[in-house]
Design a protein around this motif. Structure first.
Motif, mmCIF file in Angstrom:
data_model
loop_
_atom_site.group_PDB
_atom_site.id
_atom_site.type_symbol
_atom_site.label_atom_id
_atom_site.label_comp_id
_atom_site.label_asym_id
_atom_site.label_seq_id
_atom_site.Cartn_x
_atom_site.Cartn_y
_atom_site.Cartn_z
ATOM 1 N N ASP A 110 0.844 -1.308 0.096
ATOM 2 C CA ASP A 110 -0.016 0.039 0.120
ATOM 3 C C ASP A 110 0.896 1.363 0.081
ATOM 4 O O ASP A 110 0.724 2.251 -0.826
ATOM 5 C CB ASP A 110 -0.944 0.035 1.105
ATOM 6 C CG ASP A 110 -2.084 -0.884 1.010
ATOM 7 O OD1 ASP A 110 -2.645 -1.376 2.221
ATOM 8 O OD2 ASP A 110 -2.539 -1.372 -0.186
ATOM 9 N N MET A 111 1.831 1.478 0.761
ATOM 10 C CA MET A 111 2.741 2.395 0.798
ATOM 11 C C MET A 111 3.710 2.606 -0.470
ATOM 12 O O MET A 111 3.703 3.843 -0.995
ATOM 13 C CB MET A 111 3.792 2.151 1.997
ATOM 14 C CG MET A 111 3.345 2.563 3.275
ATOM 15 S SD MET A 111 4.559 2.447 4.524
ATOM 16 C CE MET A 111 5.060 0.872 4.516
ATOM 17 N N LEU A 112 4.060 1.325 -1.189
ATOM 18 C CA LEU A 112 4.715 1.769 -2.375
ATOM 19 C C LEU A 112 3.743 1.939 -3.435
ATOM 20 O O LEU A 112 4.077 2.922 -4.233
ATOM 21 C CB LEU A 112 5.059 0.160 -2.717
ATOM 22 C CG LEU A 112 6.323 -0.262 -2.177
ATOM 23 C CD1 LEU A 112 6.740 -1.717 -2.420
ATOM 24 C CD2 LEU A 112 7.392 0.521 -2.427
ATOM 25 N N LYS A 113 2.394 1.622 -3.365
ATOM 26 C CA LYS A 113 1.475 2.173 -4.275
ATOM 27 C C LYS A 113 1.411 3.616 -4.295
ATOM 28 O O LYS A 113 1.365 4.364 -5.345
ATOM 29 C CB LYS A 113 0.253 1.581 -4.360
ATOM 30 C CG LYS A 113 -0.077 0.065 -4.836
ATOM 31 C CD LYS A 113 -1.352 -0.459 -4.760
ATOM 32 C CE LYS A 113 -1.893 -0.853 -3.348
ATOM 33 N NZ LYS A 113 -3.106 -1.509 -3.586
ATOM 34 N N ARG A 114 1.232 4.087 -3.003
ATOM 35 C CA ARG A 114 1.055 5.783 -2.842
ATOM 36 C C ARG A 114 2.342 6.414 -3.317
ATOM 37 O O ARG A 114 2.206 7.347 -3.932
ATOM 38 C CB ARG A 114 0.661 5.812 -1.306
ATOM 39 C CG ARG A 114 -0.472 5.590 -0.805
ATOM 40 C CD ARG A 114 -0.842 5.965 0.548
ATOM 41 N NE ARG A 114 0.254 5.599 1.429
ATOM 42 C CZ ARG A 114 0.011 4.500 2.279
ATOM 43 N NH1 ARG A 114 -0.968 4.042 2.126
ATOM 44 N NH2 ARG A 114 0.877 4.380 3.162
#
Length: 127
Positions: A110-114
């Motif tokens: 999720d952090m990588l996507k953001r």
């Protein structure tokens, strides 16, 4: 990439303790605590220490503890980089600790996507 390094020192009485290094200036570096990709607005404090480092304390939010794996992630707000994480396992699924790893991978994804979306927006603005 963040120049900050957060090292866990202990967890006691429901409070996660760590030492933050690499920060410059007199202002506390902005950190974010998240659980299941949701930013938590309380429970994280950053205080200066005499040696130029910062003391970080996270009061574990009791209302977030439930059956299964609950992973909390501390990030550098400025860069979005993960500085530390910790997980709690409760209930019947304790024998399947792979769930903790999967939960952590989900939070990191999720952090990588953001970060990727932010990068796309920033590079699109440069063109």
């Amino acid at each position: 990439m963040s120049d900050l390094t957060l090292t866990k020192t202990r967890m006691i009485a429901g409070i996660w303790h760590g030492i933050l290094t690499g920060a410059t200036g007199d202002t506390a570096p902005p950190l974010t605590l998240s659980h299941k990709a949701e930013v938590l607005t309380s429970g994280l404090t950053v205080q200066p220490r005499d040696d130029g480092t910062w003391s970080v304390e996270v009061a574990v939010p009791v209302n977030r503890l439930a059956d299964g794996v609950q992973t909390f992630v501390i990030t550098d707000t400025a860069t979005g980089d993960t500085l530390a994480s910790f997980a709690f396992l409760a209930g019947e699924g304790l024998a399947e600790d792979i769930r903790a790893e999967v939960d952590l991978l989900r939070d990191e994804l999720d952090m990588l996507k953001r970060a990727f979306r932010r990068h796309c927006v920033e590079t699109a603005e440069e063109e």
